[in-house]
Design a protein around this motif. Structure first.
Motif, short mmCIF file in Angstrom:
data_model
loop_
_atom_site.label_atom_id
_atom_site.label_comp_id
_atom_site.label_asym_id
_atom_site.label_seq_id
_atom_site.Cartn_x
_atom_site.Cartn_y
_atom_site.Cartn_z
N SER A 296 44.18 10.14 23.93
CA SER A 296 43.35 9.57 23.59
C SER A 296 43.50 8.95 22.21
CB SER A 296 42.11 10.68 23.32
OG SER A 296 40.93 10.13 22.52
N ALA A 297 42.84 7.92 21.81
CA ALA A 297 42.94 7.33 20.53
C ALA A 297 42.22 7.84 19.58
CB ALA A 297 42.49 5.79 20.74
N TRP A 298 41.29 8.78 20.09
CA TRP A 298 40.41 9.50 18.99
C TRP A 298 39.62 8.60 18.18
CZ3 TRP A 298 39.18 14.06 20.82
CH2 TRP A 298 40.17 14.88 21.49
N ALA A 299 38.85 7.55 18.66
CA ALA A 299 37.98 6.71 17.81
C ALA A 299 37.02 7.66 17.23
CB ALA A 299 37.32 5.62 18.54
N GLN A 300 36.55 8.74 18.06
CA GLN A 300 35.61 9.82 17.57
C GLN A 300 36.05 11.06 17.93
OE1 GLN A 300 34.05 6.98 19.13
NE2 GLN A 300 33.78 5.90 17.17
N TYR A 301 35.76 12.15 17.19
CA TYR A 301 36.00 13.53 17.54
C TYR A 301 34.52 13.99 17.92
CZ TYR A 301 37.07 18.24 17.97
OH TYR A 301 37.40 19.77 18.51
N THR A 302 34.11 14.34 18.99
CA THR A 302 32.74 14.60 19.37
C THR A 302 32.72 16.21 20.06
OG1 THR A 302 32.31 12.39 19.69
CG2 THR A 302 30.72 13.83 20.77
#
Length: 389
Positions: A296-302
């Motif tokens: 994942s590019a981990w744009a967000q950690y949700t």
């Protein structure tokens, strides 16, 4: 004698996304790149634009990359080049930012909204139903736009066979997912055409607006290249089609070249942050998972909590502790005023994303979070979750 647990020291400041730390890391390179553009004066379509496109192709494995003004225009370029218009239907997820459906509606076509699967990405199991809904309404289903939500690639192993079955093209919306990969292949080379955004908060962002389209299709690339500059033919005053003013500024291209040079390391650092979060939180709350073989590019950690009430309480507690949080997204598109008249794959509710909208929230995520800051955020989050409801 019992010992009190040691309190973790609060950091002076916690940023949800820390662009200042990144800038400090490469400030001399940025200053030199910007100065070079100021000196040569080619502010529109200068040499840095072509160089960035070459480097983006090399990074993601696509034959052709076309930079453009923003991520929304990137998708519009593709739809215009494919002559999408009234009477056509395009399958899109409901749990995403509005731009994914907006570009379809702007072309006069009809977005068909599809629910999420457990990953919050578009649910391939609903593609057959969405196509059937489109045809029942007299529409011609032509394509599907899977989103790399929160940085995770869509389930292309299931999407591509279904798209081929129904004669649909697939355009990946990797605005949040540039830098992600499946089995070593990066976003940009995972489907026939992929778009991305360089909005400052994205994993690879500039200092303004910017976007790009990546493809192996030379004919599609050539048409989009024309559309990008007002539909130009052999020269800019020979307009052979209706187009856009969709160019990327040279200054932004120069900035992105310097950011791309450290991007692989930043993606690795995002994995470090996500792993530390998962290790520290998975026993108290639902944490995100990444399928085997994927990055994942981990744009967000949700995170996912029980309901909206618990989310509000957790967010309030974290705010008091100095930890910023965000909700992506508080309302699915099929429930929003501008889009609620469009059809859904189910003919009605999309329960997975409707529930997710009430339960998800995101913690700070960027490559420059220190271990000490992460420990503080994890501790504060655990305390917030444990508080009486």
């Amino acid at each position: 004698m019992s010992l009190k647990p040691k309190l973790i020291e609060k950091p002076a400041r916690i940023d949800f996304i820390d662009l200042a730390a990144q800038q400090a890391r490469i400030r001399p390179q940025l200053d030199a790149a910007i100065t070079k553009v100021l000196n040569h004066g080619a502010y529109i379509m200068g040499p840095e634009v072509a160089e960035l496109e070459r480097q983006l192709s090399a990074f993601c494995g696509a034959k052709y990359t076309l930079s453009c003004s923003n991520g929304t225009d990137a998708m519009s370029l593709v739809l215009m080049a494919k002559n999408v218009g009234p009477g056509d239907a395009v399958l899109v997820p409901s749990f995403t930012f509005a731009a994914t459906a907006e570009v379809v509606a702007l072309r006069g076509a009809t977005p068909i909204f599809i629910d999420s699967d457990a990953s919050f990405n578009i649910d391939p199991a609903q593609i057959d139903a969405a196509v059937a809904v489109a045809k029942k309404q007299g529409l011609n289903p032509v394509g599907i736009i899977p989103v790399y939500l929160f940085g995770l690639p869509p389930d292309y192993a299931r999407i591509h066979p279904l798209a081929e079955k129904h004669g649909l093209w697939v355009m990946g919306d990797a605005a949040q997912g540039f830098g992600s990969s499946i089995d070593g292949k990066r976003a940009g080379s995972l489907t026939s055409v992929t778009t991305t955004s360089f909005f400052p908060a994205k994993p690879l962002g500039c200092y303004g607006d910017g976007g790009a389209v990546m493809t192996d299709d030379k004919e599609l690339f050539d048409i989009m290249e024309s559309i990008r500059v007002h539909g130009k033919g052999t020269e800019k005053y020979d307009n052979v089609r209706i187009g856009l003013n969709g160019r990327l500024d040279t200054l932004q291209a120069a900035i992105l070249i310097e950011k791309l040079a450290i991007f692989a390391d930043e993606i690795a650092q995002r994995q470090r942050v996500a792993t530390r979060y998962n290790d520290g939180l998975r026993d108290v709350i639902t944490t995100p998972s990444v399928p085997a073989g994927q990055v994942s590019a981990w744009a967000q950690y949700t995170l996912v909590c029980a309901d909206a009430a618990q989310r509000s309480a957790i967010q309030a507690s974290l705010k008091e502790a100095g930890v910023p949080t965000m909700v992506y997204y508080p309302k699915p598109l099929h429930q929003q005023t501008a889009y609620k008249h469009y059809p859904t794959a189910t003919g009605g509710a999309l329960p997975v994303c409707e529930q997710a909208a009430q339960c998800v929230f995101s913690l700070p995520m960027h490559p420059y979070l220190t271990d000490a800051t992460l420990d503080y955020i994890i501790d504060a989050t655990r305390r917030a979750i444990a508080q009486p409801r």
